[in-house]
Design a protein around this motif. Structure first.
Motif, PDB file in Angstrom:
ATOM      1  N   UNK A 185     -89.930  59.386 -65.912  1.00  0.00           N
ATOM      2  CA  UNK A 185     -89.303  58.734 -67.059  1.00  0.00           C
ATOM      3  C   UNK A 185     -90.337  58.298 -68.086  1.00  0.00           C
ATOM      4  N   UNK A 186     -91.489  57.815 -67.611  1.00  0.00           N
ATOM      5  CA  UNK A 186     -92.547  57.415 -68.542  1.00  0.00           C
ATOM      6  C   UNK A 186     -92.976  58.599 -69.392  1.00  0.00           C
ATOM      7  N   UNK A 187     -93.183  59.744 -68.748  1.00  0.00           N
ATOM      8  CA  UNK A 187     -93.615  60.933 -69.504  1.00  0.00           C
ATOM      9  C   UNK A 187     -92.545  61.380 -70.494  1.00  0.00           C
ATOM     10  N   UNK A 188     -91.288  61.227 -70.112  1.00  0.00           N
ATOM     11  CA  UNK A 188     -90.198  61.633 -70.993  1.00  0.00           C
ATOM     12  C   UNK A 188     -90.021  60.682 -72.173  1.00  0.00           C
ATOM     13  N   UNK A 189     -90.195  59.366 -71.903  1.00  0.00           N
ATOM     14  CA  UNK A 189     -89.922  58.368 -72.934  1.00  0.00           C
ATOM     15  C   UNK A 189     -91.157  57.912 -73.705  1.00  0.00           C
ATOM     16  N   UNK A 190     -92.326  58.386 -73.303  1.00  0.00           N
ATOM     17  CA  UNK A 190     -93.555  57.933 -73.950  1.00  0.00           C
ATOM     18  C   UNK A 190     -93.550  58.121 -75.465  1.00  0.00           C
ATOM     19  N   UNK A 191     -93.042  59.255 -75.985  1.00  0.00           N
ATOM     20  CA  UNK A 191     -93.035  59.405 -77.448  1.00  0.00           C
ATOM     21  C   UNK A 191     -92.258  58.321 -78.175  1.00  0.00           C
ATOM     22  N   UNK A 192     -91.304  57.690 -77.494  1.00  0.00           N
ATOM     23  CA  UNK A 192     -90.490  56.660 -78.147  1.00  0.00           C
ATOM     24  C   UNK A 192     -91.070  55.259 -77.961  1.00  0.00           C
ATOM     25  N   UNK A 193     -92.175  55.132 -77.204  1.00  0.00           N
ATOM     26  CA  UNK A 193     -92.791  53.819 -77.021  1.00  0.00           C
ATOM     27  C   UNK A 193     -93.381  53.370 -78.354  1.00  0.00           C
ATOM     28  N   UNK A 194     -92.993  52.174 -78.770  1.00  0.00           N
ATOM     29  CA  UNK A 194     -93.361  51.731 -80.126  1.00  0.00           C
ATOM     30  C   UNK A 194     -94.399  50.628 -80.145  1.00  0.00           C
TER      31      UNK A 194
END
Length: 213
Positions: A53-62
């Motif tokens: 999940x971290x790898x999938x959602x990393x681009x959205x980490x703000x």
């Protein structure tokens, strides 16, 4: 480390695989200890789900505290796992095999130096859930009370109180068990084993194994 993590996060978001590996190596040990206390022997599986999940959602980490973000994901995955399994974690361990923990006057930071054995981690898992998570987030993950409070959805003061009570409870258990021998296996270190007789080393305590229940 915070600065390095921030730089690595930025690079990983830009597609740098080495930066992502750095994030994994930096955070995985603490996450795995935290998850072991929550889900026992299934910690590796839940950690794998967490990193997916971290790898999938990393681009959205703000921005913000990256460790808190990853721990929040890990905690959500652990809660989902426990709901699926319809069970609670159980890591029974003989108290005699635990190393000395910090007393109630010690801070969470100092406690992190003494909560260093698999057995101690198992004992933390026997605490009331609020206290166990507070101790883990403060002493193992290294979050401050305010950040840990955001992860848990509690006020910083409540997290401090829960961590303090948890440490006192652990110290009381150890005191009642009259533990005086250091453990031979610490996270990342090997403690010297006490000598007996003429230079012979005393055998180390057996490592606790998570229960399947």
């Amino acid at each position: 480390m915070t600065g390095e993590l921030s730089e690595a996060v930025d690079a990983a978001q830009a597609g740098d695989e080495d930066a992502f590996r750095f994030l994994y190596r930096s955070l995985q040990p603490g996450l795995l200890r935290y998850l072991t206390a929550l889900v026992g022997a299934d910690a590796e599986d839940v950690a794998s789900e967490t990193w997916l999940q971290i790898s999938r959602d990393l681009p959205s980490f703000t921005g913000g505290e990256f460790r808190a973000w990853t721990v929040t994901i890990a905690r959500n995955r652990a809660m989902d796992h426990l709901r699926r399994q319809r069970r609670r974690p159980s890591l029974p361990v003989p108290v005699q095999s635990l190393s000395e923990l910090a007393g109630d006057a010690d801070t969470a930071e100092r406690a992190g130096e003494t909560i260093g054995t698999e057995a101690a981690l198992a004992l933390i898992a026997t605490l009331p859930p609020r206290e166990a998570e507070a101790v883990l987030l403060r002493a193992v993950i290294g979050l401050d009370a305010e950040t840990a409070g955001r992860v848990l959805g509690r006020r910083p003061g409540a997290v401090r109180t829960a961590a303090h009570r948890g440490l006192r409870r652990l110290a009381a258990l150890l005191e009642r068990s009259d533990v005086g021998q250091p453990s031979g296996r610490a996270w990342g270190t090997t403690a010297p084993r006490p000598r007996t007789g003429r230079g012979r080393q005393a055998p180390s305590a057996p490592h606790a194994k998570p229960a399947d229940g």
